[in-house]
Enzyme design. Structure first.
Site, PDB file in Angstrom:
ATOM      1  N   LYS A  25       0.846  -1.201   0.000  1.00 43.47           N
ATOM      2  CA  LYS A  25       0.000   0.000   0.000  1.00 43.47           C
ATOM      3  C   LYS A  25       0.880   1.248   0.000  1.00 43.47           C
ATOM      4  CE  LYS A  25      -3.906   1.923   2.669  1.00 43.47           C
ATOM      5  NZ  LYS A  25      -4.770   1.700   3.852  1.00 43.47           N
ATOM      6  N   SER A  38      -9.550   1.593   3.409  1.00 41.86           N
ATOM      7  CA  SER A  38      -8.806   2.372   2.431  1.00 41.86           C
ATOM      8  C   SER A  38      -7.763   1.573   1.659  1.00 41.86           C
ATOM      9  CB  SER A  38      -8.099   3.527   3.146  1.00 41.86           C
ATOM     10  OG  SER A  38      -7.172   3.016   4.109  1.00 41.86           O
ATOM     11  N   SER A  71      -9.679  -0.772   7.573  1.00 42.30           N
ATOM     12  CA  SER A  71      -9.166  -0.477   6.236  1.00 42.30           C
ATOM     13  C   SER A  71      -8.484  -1.640   5.525  1.00 42.30           C
ATOM     14  CB  SER A  71      -8.189   0.708   6.295  1.00 42.30           C
ATOM     15  OG  SER A  71      -8.891   1.906   6.450  1.00 42.30           O
TER      16      SER A  71
END
Length: 314
Positions: free
Chosen positions: A76, A171, A195
């Site tokens: 990420k 996210s 997330s």
């Protein structure tokens, strides 16, 4: 090969059934073919191919670094990566290239993992749809499944084929989409309030939020320091356990990590299904979403009754 578990791929690499370079090239090819998903912000093709070359040399000498040697992973884009831009999907960090790796990234690289690239997210990981970053929304791979497309055709009236894509959740939506689309075998997410787990559920993969302090946050650009945890996304639970075993442990650069040594994670094997106990909420809304196959399954006497909060259960 891309649909195999980490253990299976690791064994195939050791036996010479596939090479790290071949695995890397297959994943890079899929990344290009699935570009419409917008799962990646940065694709580190040259870095990954170089890492694959080094991994191949180790395998030829019989010196594997570990279970992830030669296996493609993604990270990420709120984890620091030395020499690779880290943006948090924000204009504020566009062009920022960290001089160091986050501890979890370094641990993956120390195992010989191949870094395919940095994945898309909500800006600074603040969101739950992976739709609010400057690089545009991440699209769920299931949006392009045959079943979903056929369902949409029945309802759409002259609308473009790409107008009805599904969100990935967030996210860490880019990481979830990357794993779900088979462009890597595992990916790092971050989890503050769901997330990692939220996009895992949306994309049909496994999402794990380790207990706070079990995995180092050093190099993870924070959203909420006292709640942030590096998350793990894989396609099966066994793979998540393997990655957790690699990442967990004390880090002198993160004072909140546990001090005690971490034992290897082993999952119990449940082969006798007669001992499996299942609880189903006795709530009209919930029972409506259960498939007819689940409702008609003969569970014998293995439904447990209990009451929790304001809901009544079997």
């Amino acid at each position: 090969m891309l649909g195999r578990t980490l253990q299976e791929v690791s064994e195939a690499l050791k036996q010479g059934l596939v090479t790290p370079t071949e695995l890397c090239q297959r994943c890079l090819s899929l990344i290009k073919k699935t570009k419409i998903l917008n799962a990646y912000i940065t694709v580190s093709e040259e870095v990954a191919l170089k890492q694959a070359e080094e991994s191949e040399k180790r395998y030829k000498k019989g010196h594997s670094l570990g279970d992830l040697d030669g296996i493609p992973v993604a990270v990420k884009d709120n984890f620091s990566t030395a020499g690779i831009e880290t943006t948090c999907a924000s204009n504020m960090l566009k062009g920022y290239v960290p001089p160091y790796n986050a501890t979890v990234v370094q641990k993956l690289l120390d195992q010989g993992a191949l870094l395919m690239g940095k994945t898309n997210l909500d800006e600074f990981a603040m969101g739950s749809g992976s739709t609010d970053g400057i690089f545009g929304p991440v699209k769920n791979p299931w949006s392009y499944s045959k079943q979903y497309r056929e369902k949409r055709k029945q309802k759409s009236h002259g609308e473009s084929e790409d107008s009805h894509w599904l969100i990935t959740g967030g996210s860490s939506g880019g990481s979830a989409a990357a794993v779900s689309a088979f462009t890597c075998f595992a990916a790092l997410g971050s989890d503050t309030g769901g997330s990692t787990r939220n996009p895992a559920a949306h994309c049909g993969v496994v999402g794990l939020k380790p207990s706070y302090g079990l995995v180092s946050r050093h190099g993870l650009i924070p959203l909420v320091n006292s709640m942030d945890v590096p998350g793990i996304l894989t396609r099966c639970v066994d793979d998540a356990a393997i990655v957790l075993g690699i990442l967990a442990g004390h880090d002198p650069k993160d004072s909140t990590t546990i001090q005690d040594p971490v034992k290897p994670f082993t999952l119990p094997s449940l082969t006798d299904m007669s001992k499996l106990c299942i609880g189903i909420p006795k709530v009209s809304l919930f029972t409506k979403v259960l498939s007819s196959q689940i409702q008609s399954t003969d569970l014998g006497n293995r439904l447990v009754g209990f009451e929790a909060l304001l809901c009544h259960f079997y």
